[in-house]
Design an enzyme around this catalytic site. Structure first.
Site, mmCIF file in Angstrom:
data_model
loop_
_atom_site.group_PDB
_atom_site.id
_atom_site.type_symbol
_atom_site.label_atom_id
_atom_site.label_comp_id
_atom_site.label_asym_id
_atom_site.label_seq_id
_atom_site.Cartn_x
_atom_site.Cartn_y
_atom_site.Cartn_z
ATOM 1 N N ASN A 9 0.865 -1.181 0.000
ATOM 2 C CA ASN A 9 0.000 0.000 0.000
ATOM 3 C C ASN A 9 0.904 1.234 0.000
ATOM 4 O OD1 ASN A 9 -1.768 2.078 0.510
ATOM 5 N ND2 ASN A 9 -2.335 1.398 2.572
ATOM 6 N N LYS A 11 0.052 4.248 -0.224
ATOM 7 C CA LYS A 11 -0.592 5.430 0.375
ATOM 8 C C LYS A 11 -0.391 6.634 -0.558
ATOM 9 C CE LYS A 11 -0.032 3.223 4.806
ATOM 10 N NZ LYS A 11 0.130 3.330 6.252
ATOM 11 N N HIS A 90 -9.351 1.335 5.351
ATOM 12 C CA HIS A 90 -8.063 1.549 6.017
ATOM 13 C C HIS A 90 -8.267 2.494 7.193
ATOM 14 C CE1 HIS A 90 -3.915 2.599 6.812
ATOM 15 N NE2 HIS A 90 -3.566 1.545 6.098
ATOM 16 N N GLU A 92 -6.585 4.863 8.245
ATOM 17 C CA GLU A 92 -6.328 6.275 7.935
ATOM 18 C C GLU A 92 -7.568 6.926 7.322
ATOM 19 O OE1 GLU A 92 -2.754 5.617 5.683
ATOM 20 O OE2 GLU A 92 -1.712 5.044 7.525
ATOM 21 N N GLU A 160 -4.861 -4.682 10.808
ATOM 22 C CA GLU A 160 -3.842 -3.652 10.959
ATOM 23 C C GLU A 160 -4.074 -2.879 12.257
ATOM 24 O OE1 GLU A 160 -2.067 -2.583 6.844
ATOM 25 O OE2 GLU A 160 -3.774 -1.273 7.202
ATOM 26 N N GLY A 166 3.139 2.428 10.766
ATOM 27 C CA GLY A 166 4.119 3.486 10.603
ATOM 28 C C GLY A 166 4.882 3.841 11.863
ATOM 29 N N SER A 206 3.940 -2.000 10.209
ATOM 30 C CA SER A 206 5.395 -2.064 10.425
ATOM 31 C C SER A 206 6.006 -3.409 10.033
ATOM 32 C CB SER A 206 5.745 -1.718 11.875
ATOM 33 O OG SER A 206 5.383 -0.369 12.153
HETATM 34 P P1 13P Z 1 3.409 0.516 7.504
HETATM 35 O O1 13P Z 1 3.876 -0.803 6.902
HETATM 36 O O2 13P Z 1 4.122 1.686 6.949
HETATM 37 O O3 13P Z 1 3.382 0.446 8.987
HETATM 38 O O4 13P Z 1 1.885 0.699 7.030
HETATM 39 C C1 13P Z 1 0.991 -0.348 7.178
HETATM 40 C C2 13P Z 1 -0.266 -0.010 6.482
HETATM 41 O O5 13P Z 1 -1.001 0.867 6.897
HETATM 42 C C3 13P Z 1 -0.586 -0.749 5.247
HETATM 43 O O6 13P Z 1 -1.887 -0.499 4.827
#
Ligand code: 13P
Length: 246
Positions: A9, A11, A90, A92, A160, A166, A206
């Site tokens: 992903n 983003k 997601h 976010e 997640e 992150g 992560s």
């Molecule tokens: P990270 O791997 O950067 O922690 O992000 C995970 C994520 O949100 C994948 O959708």
């Protein structure tokens, strides 16, 4: 047997030049033994789908097929330019746009109706984990966000934990195993053993080259949804290798 899935992903990262990372990844993995899916920003999606040998997915879609929704993109449109999958729900987006599970479910249904695989995300906050509410939260998100017509082909779940995204923090293997086992049991109860055992469950948060192999040993972890480490072929490639070796 569930086919393992390494999903990236990106983003809101990546201008056109970022596509060279996909070329490098394709060179390193001409015949991957696992499914590889890249979800670039929507601006790169059509080009990536044309040029890249891996499946390409999107990071969101609207719940409607078309209409007066300025700035939005429908699942049909994504499919039209070559997407095979779309991430929905997601954290976010749940947080930034107040997307609740009923909206996520409508988006997942729209994706499936357009012929896309819906990757439905869920995860608890740190406060929810510390209050020992993780399984309640996951159970609620699973019941609310996943449409009724699931098949092993049109649905993937991504667990997640918000606090692991992150941050470099990762749950213990036991914590990951507990949640994945719980999701598996709920899927089997709702959809029956056939579908319930066929739907893939990804871990995200992560995932890095140095922790991927141990995470992939956890039962019911069928792959990963990778953020930051999917942006560079040099980081994502060893994660694909770890999944192939799991
Ligand atoms: P990270 O791997 O950067 O922690 O992000 C995970 C994520 O949100 C994948 O959708």
């Amino acid at each position: 047997m569930r086919r393992k899935l390494a999903a990236g992903n990106w983003k809101m990262n990546g201008l056109s030049g970022q596509l060279t990372e996909l070329e490098a990844l394709a060179e390193a993995h001409p015949k991957p033994a696992v499914d590889v899916l890249i979800c670039p920003p929507v601006t790169l999606l059509a080009t990536a789908a044309r040029q890249c040998p891996f499946d390409i997915g999107a990071q969101d879609c609207h719940a409607n097929a078309s209409g007066a929704h300025t700035g939005d993109v429908s699942a049909e449109m994504l499919r039209d330019v070559g997407a095979k999958a779309v991430i929905v729900g997601h954290s976010e987006r749940r947080e930034s746009y107040d997307e609740h599970s009923d909206i996520v479910r409508a988006k997942a249904r729209a994706a499936q109706q357009a012929g896309l695989m819906a990757i439905v995300c869920m995860g608890e906050s740190l406060a929810q984990r510390e209050a020992q509410n993780t399984l309640d939260i996951i159970g609620g998100q699973l019941a609310g966000s996943v449409p009724d017509n699931a098949t092993a082909e049109n649905l993937v779940i991504a667990y997640e934990p918000i606090w692991a995204i992150g941050t470099g923090l990762v749950p213990s293997l036991a914590q990951i195993g507990e949640v994945h086992g719980f999701i598996r049991a709920r899927l089997e109860r709702r959809f029956g053993a056939g579908v319930g055992r066929g739907v893939r469950i990804l871990y995200g948060g992560s995932v890095k080259p140095d922790n991927a192999a141990e995470i992939f040993q956890v039962p019911d972890v069928d792959g990963a949804l990778v953020g930051g480490a999917s942006l560079k072929a040099a980081d994502f490639s060893p994660i694909i290798n770890a999944l192939e070796g799991a």
